[in-house]
Design a protein around this motif. Sequence first.
Motif, short mmCIF file in Angstrom:
data_model
loop_
_atom_site.label_atom_id
_atom_site.label_comp_id
_atom_site.label_asym_id
_atom_site.label_seq_id
_atom_site.Cartn_x
_atom_site.Cartn_y
_atom_site.Cartn_z
N ASP A 43 24.80 62.79 46.91
CA ASP A 43 25.08 63.59 48.12
C ASP A 43 26.58 63.44 48.44
N GLU A 44 27.00 64.17 49.47
CA GLU A 44 28.44 64.20 49.76
C GLU A 44 29.01 62.81 50.09
N PRO A 45 28.32 62.00 50.92
CA PRO A 45 28.88 60.67 51.19
C PRO A 45 29.03 59.84 49.91
N ALA A 46 28.10 60.00 48.97
CA ALA A 46 28.21 59.23 47.72
C ALA A 46 29.42 59.70 46.92
N VAL A 47 29.67 61.00 46.91
CA VAL A 47 30.84 61.51 46.18
C VAL A 47 32.12 61.02 46.86
N LEU A 48 32.15 61.10 48.18
CA LEU A 48 33.35 60.65 48.90
C LEU A 48 33.61 59.17 48.64
N ALA A 49 32.55 58.37 48.62
CA ALA A 49 32.71 56.94 48.36
C ALA A 49 33.24 56.71 46.95
N ALA A 50 32.73 57.48 45.99
CA ALA A 50 33.17 57.29 44.59
C ALA A 50 34.63 57.68 44.40
N LEU A 51 35.10 58.60 45.23
CA LEU A 51 36.48 59.10 45.05
C LEU A 51 37.46 58.49 46.04
N GLU A 52 37.00 57.52 46.82
CA GLU A 52 37.86 57.06 47.92
C GLU A 52 39.14 56.38 47.44
N ARG A 53 39.17 55.88 46.22
CA ARG A 53 40.39 55.20 45.75
C ARG A 53 41.40 56.19 45.14
N HIS A 54 41.07 57.48 45.19
CA HIS A 54 41.93 58.47 44.56
C HIS A 54 42.70 59.29 45.61
N LEU A 55 44.00 59.34 45.44
CA LEU A 55 44.81 60.16 46.32
C LEU A 55 45.08 61.49 45.64
N CYS A 56 45.09 62.56 46.45
CA CYS A 56 45.48 63.88 45.95
C CYS A 56 46.50 64.44 46.94
N ARG A 57 47.73 64.52 46.47
CA ARG A 57 48.80 65.00 47.36
C ARG A 57 48.70 66.48 47.62
N CYS A 58 47.95 67.18 46.82
CA CYS A 58 47.85 68.64 46.97
C CYS A 58 46.77 69.05 47.97
N GLY A 59 45.98 68.10 48.44
CA GLY A 59 44.94 68.44 49.40
C GLY A 59 43.79 69.22 48.80
N ALA A 60 43.49 68.96 47.53
CA ALA A 60 42.41 69.70 46.86
C ALA A 60 41.08 68.94 46.93
N GLN A 61 41.00 67.89 47.74
CA GLN A 61 39.81 67.04 47.72
C GLN A 61 38.53 67.79 48.03
N ARG A 62 38.60 68.74 48.98
CA ARG A 62 37.36 69.46 49.36
C ARG A 62 36.74 70.13 48.14
N ARG A 63 37.60 70.83 47.40
CA ARG A 63 37.08 71.54 46.21
C ARG A 63 36.61 70.56 45.14
N MET A 64 37.25 69.40 45.08
CA MET A 64 36.82 68.40 44.09
C MET A 64 35.45 67.85 44.43
N VAL A 65 35.23 67.56 45.70
CA VAL A 65 33.92 67.05 46.11
C VAL A 65 32.85 68.10 45.80
N LYS A 66 33.15 69.36 46.10
CA LYS A 66 32.21 70.45 45.81
C LYS A 66 31.93 70.52 44.31
N ALA A 67 32.96 70.36 43.52
CA ALA A 67 32.80 70.45 42.06
C ALA A 67 31.92 69.30 41.55
N VAL A 68 32.12 68.10 42.07
CA VAL A 68 31.30 66.97 41.62
C VAL A 68 29.85 67.21 41.99
N MET A 69 29.61 67.75 43.19
CA MET A 69 28.22 68.02 43.58
C MET A 69 27.63 69.14 42.71
N ARG A 70 28.43 70.09 42.33
CA ARG A 70 27.97 71.17 41.46
C ARG A 70 27.60 70.63 40.06
N ALA A 71 28.40 69.65 39.60
CA ALA A 71 28.13 69.09 38.26
C ALA A 71 26.82 68.32 38.25
#
Length: 156
Positions: free
Chosen positions: A128-156
């Motif tokens: 679920d989304e909290p699990a994806v956010l927790a898995a990615l919490e150590r990753h910085l994205c300066r471009c602000g693309a995190q929303r789409r990345m979380v969506k992509a992980v959930m889609r996968a």
Amino acid sequence: MTGGATQDLDLMLVVNGVRCQVTVDSGTTLLNVLRGELGLTGTRFGCGSGLCGACFVLVDARPTASCDLPASAAVGTNVVTVEGLSDGDKLHPVQRAFIEEQAAQCGYCVSGILVSAAALLAANPAPDEPAVLAALERHLCRCGAQRRMVKAVMRA
Ligand code: FES
Ligand code: FES
């Protein structure tokens, strides 16, 4: 031994399923071996101190900062880089989902995020989304693309 002295080490590493012999200075990080000795430049150098996630690889299936790990500490483990996620021409589902969701801008952070996402999906194929956010919490994205990345992980 004087302070700061280094020595050459012969190391046998297993990277993306391939045994690789390298001779490196004892202070060499796994990141420098991957990029400089093995030509696996998909893994990126960001902060150099374990804080940004750009250099993450899997070490025995665990997302790990390769900038922060001496190469000698990876002996006896299985290292997987972003290049090792695909099966030949067949992309990993999370790689396909990132393309489908256009989940990147400059792409600099993406290789580290992909390996962390692949580890999550191996352990939990329907996070679920909290699990994806927790898995990615150590990753910085300066471009602000995190929303789409979380969506992509959930889609996968
Ligand atoms: S370069 Fe390794 S965590 Fe930033
Ligand atoms: S896509 Fe540019 S830093 Fe993440």
